[in-house]
Design an enzyme around this catalytic site. Structure first.
Site, PDB file in Angstrom:
ATOM      1  N   CYS A   1      15.595 -52.272 -96.717  1.00 46.73           N
ATOM      2  CA  CYS A   1      17.002 -51.889 -96.797  1.00 46.73           C
ATOM      3  C   CYS A   1      17.231 -50.559 -96.077  1.00 46.73           C
ATOM      4  CB  CYS A   1      17.390 -51.781 -98.263  1.00 46.73           C
ATOM      5  SG  CYS A   1      19.169 -51.848 -98.552  1.00 46.73           S
TER       6      CYS A   1
ATOM      7  N   CYS B   1      23.029 -52.636 -97.085  1.00 48.49           N
ATOM      8  CA  CYS B   1      22.696 -52.669 -95.653  1.00 48.49           C
ATOM      9  C   CYS B   1      23.283 -53.893 -94.948  1.00 48.49           C
ATOM     10  CB  CYS B   1      21.184 -52.614 -95.449  1.00 48.49           C
ATOM     11  SG  CYS B   1      20.343 -54.179 -95.749  1.00 48.49           S
TER      12      CYS B   1
ATOM     13  N   CYS C   1      19.111 -55.508-101.406  1.00 46.73           N
ATOM     14  CA  CYS C   1      17.745 -55.893-101.028  1.00 46.73           C
ATOM     15  C   CYS C   1      16.779 -55.480-102.131  1.00 46.73           C
ATOM     16  CB  CYS C   1      17.316 -55.156 -99.754  1.00 46.73           C
ATOM     17  SG  CYS C   1      18.162 -55.676 -98.260  1.00 46.73           S
TER      18      CYS C   1
ATOM     19  N   CYS D   1      23.435 -58.082 -98.509  1.00 51.28           N
ATOM     20  CA  CYS D   1      23.070 -56.872 -99.252  1.00 51.28           C
ATOM     21  C   CYS D   1      24.261 -55.913 -99.229  1.00 51.28           C
ATOM     22  CB  CYS D   1      21.834 -56.224 -98.629  1.00 51.28           C
ATOM     23  SG  CYS D   1      21.482 -54.585 -99.309  1.00 51.28           S
TER      24      CYS D   1
ATOM     25  N   GLY E   1      -8.637 -69.201-101.243  1.00 51.95           N
ATOM     26  CA  GLY E   1      -7.920 -69.775-102.384  1.00 51.95           C
ATOM     27  C   GLY E   1      -8.790 -70.032-103.598  1.00 51.95           C
TER      28      GLY E   1
END
Ligand SMILES: Nc1ncnc2c1ncn2[C@@H]1O[C@H](COP(=O)(O)OP(=O)(O)O)[C@@H](O)[C@H]1O
Ligand SMILES: [Mg+2]
Lengths: 258, 285
Positions: free
Chosen positions: B269, B241, B263, B238, B29
């Site tokens: 997807c 899908c 998606c 979605c 980080g």
């Protein structure tokens, strides 16, 4: 009075070029005591406050602080993180101009809550409730908690700064002309407030002021500075009613004439 | 690929970037400065990510590049083509098949594994930049782990809006120590960073900073106990899908106000449709 000081300084010296800001200054502050540093403009009061609080280094001398566990620390030898942690928790600093300390783009609640969050408080409701309690302590209406400081008057800004500083219950607060720049009527109310808070929470304070009336109202003891030198120190009433040093006599008499 | 070193950058530059990456991995980080090079792409096109990818890419790697979750945007296509040309590596759109995934603005839906590296393109590496403009001051705040100011920002958001108003680039604490900007991924993706088995590398070209999250590192989105961090997604399935757990993009389908939620992760997807799922607007694969 305990014989153990909260803060002590010995032999502080600081010159700015040829200007003597501190000359062999010794100072002691006992727990719960308010010590006023008085003197004309340019006599070294702010410099002393900055050196006592570790914000500025002296050229010689030492400052000791006794922490809550009774350990004594050399303020100027402390690692930076410890000193900053001290400033965020056990200590507070009240500036003459509250805008130098407040975040003007952050609500009153956020300003008061910041030190709590810096110490790890992570409950929004608790932080906000504590902020409201402190606004009330400094006589600001609770319904101003979500307002930005820029909508506050000068006296309110100073009270907000005090709430922001005291929210973590510091044992020691440094104040630099906290009533300077305010109207006389506003000053009186603020002085009353500071006196009440300091007494209620047993806060020790080093208070810098050029105004002897402020020192008389708030301080247990005074130190009189002239060109970096402490010319007289003692109980407030003694020093102001029966000044020994010619410079103090001059200060007191000019107040009487005012 | 004549005229170019492998993956475009010269070996000395790659070694310099790898040294920065090693430091970054050692201090999760923490932003490590690096000597960012000019790349044959404009800033904002992911020059930081490209340099990091170039430094870790080997001849046997398989590269996937996504932009907003899609493999077929101009940005994704040109970066993929760039490495296919300069390094001759295999490329893929399949998350599962990639060894290195360079991304802008998304983390794939499919869980990443230990043999993968994800490289994020970062425009602004400093999470405190909007609150404190001085880099000296932000560096000190990181050094002393003084992050109260970030919580003040969250406090203000809750006060004003009732919730934290950040929906992307939502700040995280890495390994209980450093405050980090996850790049402009949706907050929806933040939980995927926590304890991720893959190595996560971040490159900011213009700001000349590299940072990293080693595998299996704790990553926590900042919040308050009584206002816990929550992810949000559009409340739809979605259209192609039928997935109800993926991050959705809203697309305009015609000029009569027709809209479709699909998606944002195109590979997710397709994979979902390949095994027979179909959404309200979709046709079976
Ligand atoms: N940073 C500085 N650089 C140069 N001179 C300074 C600085 N700070 C203070 N001084 C000088 O030191 C003297 C004491 O200043 P100060 O402590 O601010 O006095 P006071 O607070 O009593 O008005 C003054 O003459 C002032 O001009
Ligand atoms: Mg002064």
């Amino acid at each position: 009075m305990s014989d153990e000081t909260l803060l002590s300084a010995r032999g502080l010296n600081l010159h700015f070029g040829t200007i003597p800001a501190l000359v062999n200054v010794d100072a002691d502050l006992w727990p719960g005591e308010v010590l006023a540093v008085v003197g004309e403009s340019g006599s070294g009061k702010t410099t002393l406050l900055n050196v006592l609080s570790g914000r500025m280094a002296a050229q010689s001398g030492v400052v000791w602080y006794r922490d809550t566990a009774g350990r004594i620390a050399d303020v100027h030898a402390m690692p930076q993180p410890s000193l900053r942690a001290l400033h965020r928790s056990d200590w507070g600093f009240v500036q003459q101009n509250p805008r130098d300390n407040l975040r003007m783009g952050v609500t009153a609640g956020g300003n008061v809550g910041e030190r709590l969050m810096a110490q790890g408080s992570r409950h929004y409701g608790d932080i906000r409730a504590e902020a409201i309690r402190w606004l009330e302590q400094v006589e600001i209406d609770a319904d101003r908690v979500d307002d930005l400081p820029r909508t506050f008057s000068g006296g309110m800004l100073q009270r907000l700064q005090i709430a922001r500083t005291l929210v973590t219950h510091p044992r020691l607060v440094f104040m630099d002309e906290p009533t300077g720049g305010l109207d006389v009527s506003v000053q009186a109310r603020l002085l009353d407030l500071i006196r009440g808070l300091v007494a209620r929470f047993g806060i020790a304070a080093v208070l810098v002021t050029h105004d002897l009336a402020v020192a008389r109202l708030l301080a247990h003891r005074v130190m009189v500075m002239q060109r970096g030198v402490v010319v007289e120190t003692g109980l407030t009433d003694q020093v102001l009613d029966d000044p020994q040093h010619p410079y103090t006599q001059l200060l007191v008499s000019s107040v009487l004439q005012a | 690929m004549t005229g170019y070193n492998f993956a475009y950058l010269d070996e000395q530059t790659k070694r310099m970037i790898r040294r920065a990456l090693l430091k970054a991995v050692a201090i999760p980080g923490h932003q490590v400065p690096f000597g960012s090079r000019e790349m044959p792409l404009p800033y904002g096109w992911g020059t930081g990510g490209i340099q990091v990818t170039a430094a870790v890419l080997g001849p046997n790697d398989t590269l996937k590049v996504i932009d907003q979750g899609a493999d077929d945007t101009t940005n994704a296509v040109s970066i993929r083509r760039f490495f296919a040309r300069t390094a001759g590596v295999a490329t893929t759109t399949r998350t599962a098949e990639a060894t290195i995934i360079q991304t802008r603005h998304r983390i794939p839906e499919q869980k990443l594994h230990e043999n993968q590296i994800i490289v994020y393109q970062v425009p602004q590496p400093e999470p405190l930049s909007r609150l404190e403009s001085s880099r000296i001051e932000t560096t000190r705040m990181h050094g002393l782990a003084e992050y109260g100011l970030m919580h003040v920002k969250l406090y203000e958001d809750i006060t004003r809006f009732g919730h934290v108003s950040l929906s992307y680039d939502y700040p995280v604490m890495v390994n209980d120590r450093y405050l980090m900007a996850p790049s402009p991924i949706p907050a929806f993706d933040n939980p995927k960073m926590d304890m991720m088995p893959a190595l996560q590398l971040f490159g900011a070209g213009r700001e000349k900073r590299i940072y990293a999250i080693p595998p299996y590192t704790k990553v926590v989105s900042l919040d308050f106990d009584d206002h816990p961090f929550r992810t949000t997604r559009a409340p739809h399935a979605c259209g192609l899908c039928g997935a109800t757990d993926s991050y959705l993009d809203e697309v305009v389908t015609d000029d009569r106000g027709g809209r479709l939620f699909v998606c944002s992760d195109t590979d997710h997807c397709e994979t979902h449709r390949d095994v027979g799922h179909v959404g309200s607007e979709g046709v079976a694969a």
